[in-house]
Design an enzyme around this catalytic site. Sequence first.
Site, PDB file in Angstrom:
ATOM      1  N   ASP A   9     -30.130   9.382  -7.284  1.00  0.00           N
ATOM      2  CA  ASP A   9     -30.129   7.964  -7.331  1.00  0.00           C
ATOM      3  C   ASP A   9     -31.130   7.521  -6.375  1.00  0.00           C
ATOM      4  O   ASP A   9     -31.184   8.091  -5.136  1.00  0.00           O
ATOM      5  CB  ASP A   9     -28.707   7.272  -7.682  1.00  0.00           C
ATOM      6  CG  ASP A   9     -28.712   5.906  -7.645  1.00  0.00           C
ATOM      7  OD1 ASP A   9     -29.677   5.365  -8.653  1.00  0.00           O
ATOM      8  OD2 ASP A   9     -28.224   5.241  -6.800  1.00  0.00           O
ATOM      9  N   ASP A  11     -31.599   3.362  -5.537  1.00  0.00           N
ATOM     10  CA  ASP A  11     -30.688   2.057  -5.102  1.00  0.00           C
ATOM     11  C   ASP A  11     -29.436   2.417  -4.652  1.00  0.00           C
ATOM     12  O   ASP A  11     -28.648   2.828  -5.381  1.00  0.00           O
ATOM     13  CB  ASP A  11     -31.016   0.741  -5.997  1.00  0.00           C
ATOM     14  CG  ASP A  11     -32.306   0.544  -6.524  1.00  0.00           C
ATOM     15  OD1 ASP A  11     -33.254   0.138  -5.613  1.00  0.00           O
ATOM     16  OD2 ASP A  11     -32.778   1.049  -7.551  1.00  0.00           O
ATOM     17  N   ASP A 167     -24.300   6.453  -5.644  1.00  0.00           N
ATOM     18  CA  ASP A 167     -23.288   5.441  -5.041  1.00  0.00           C
ATOM     19  C   ASP A 167     -22.373   4.692  -6.053  1.00  0.00           C
ATOM     20  O   ASP A 167     -21.707   3.760  -5.520  1.00  0.00           O
ATOM     21  CB  ASP A 167     -23.951   4.580  -4.295  1.00  0.00           C
ATOM     22  CG  ASP A 167     -24.757   3.513  -5.024  1.00  0.00           C
ATOM     23  OD1 ASP A 167     -25.774   3.953  -5.939  1.00  0.00           O
ATOM     24  OD2 ASP A 167     -24.895   2.444  -4.643  1.00  0.00           O
TER      25      ASP A 167
END
Length: 219
Positions: A9, A11, A167
């Site tokens: 991922d 961001d 995250d």
Amino acid sequence: MLLRAVIFDLDGTLVDSLGDIADATNHALTLHGLPTHPESAYLRFVGSGVRELIRRAVPAGREDLLEPVLASYKAYYDDHLFDRTAHYPGIPEMLTALAGDGARMAVLSNKSDDFVKRLVARLLPGVPFAAVYGERPDLPRKPDPTAALALARELGVAPTECAFVGDTSIDMDTARAAGMYGVGVAWGFREVAELKAHGARAVADTAQSLLTALRDARP
């Protein structure tokens, strides 16, 4: 390293972009006479693509302004993409080490494809990503596994040979749906408990511990 590939991922995982996302959204809200939000609120707003970000930021009952706010957000963010955004500590070194291990690497984000490619090129130059995917009209957003599986094919690996690092619960759900090894990072936009509840096989709290977790993974 038993895993042959890693999909990241962007961001909250490789780069800390929350400040610029919050600034751009608050700017757009202000332009249209709507209340703004504290930066911390955007920890829950992000992750599902830009339209969902704007939908969450616009007050209930003002859905008539969704499209104008979205357009204002994109225009401002396009000019302020790098004001505050930076890679997290140790990320370039971790990626270089993974490449040295022979791992193939890619990026998969729900952020607009153009922004993803610009951020990766500017903040992580020289990292040998085999592919970088942002939100595209031909692929559904995470947690649908379609894009992750397409990346695995492009990387030339089976899903079971691939880690998915992120995250949020969206990333861990993507990993499980794709049959990949999900690894969470504790420095991002969501809590460790969320990552574990959604099936993270490991959670790293530094770039070095992420490297160790990926090297030690037993699919």
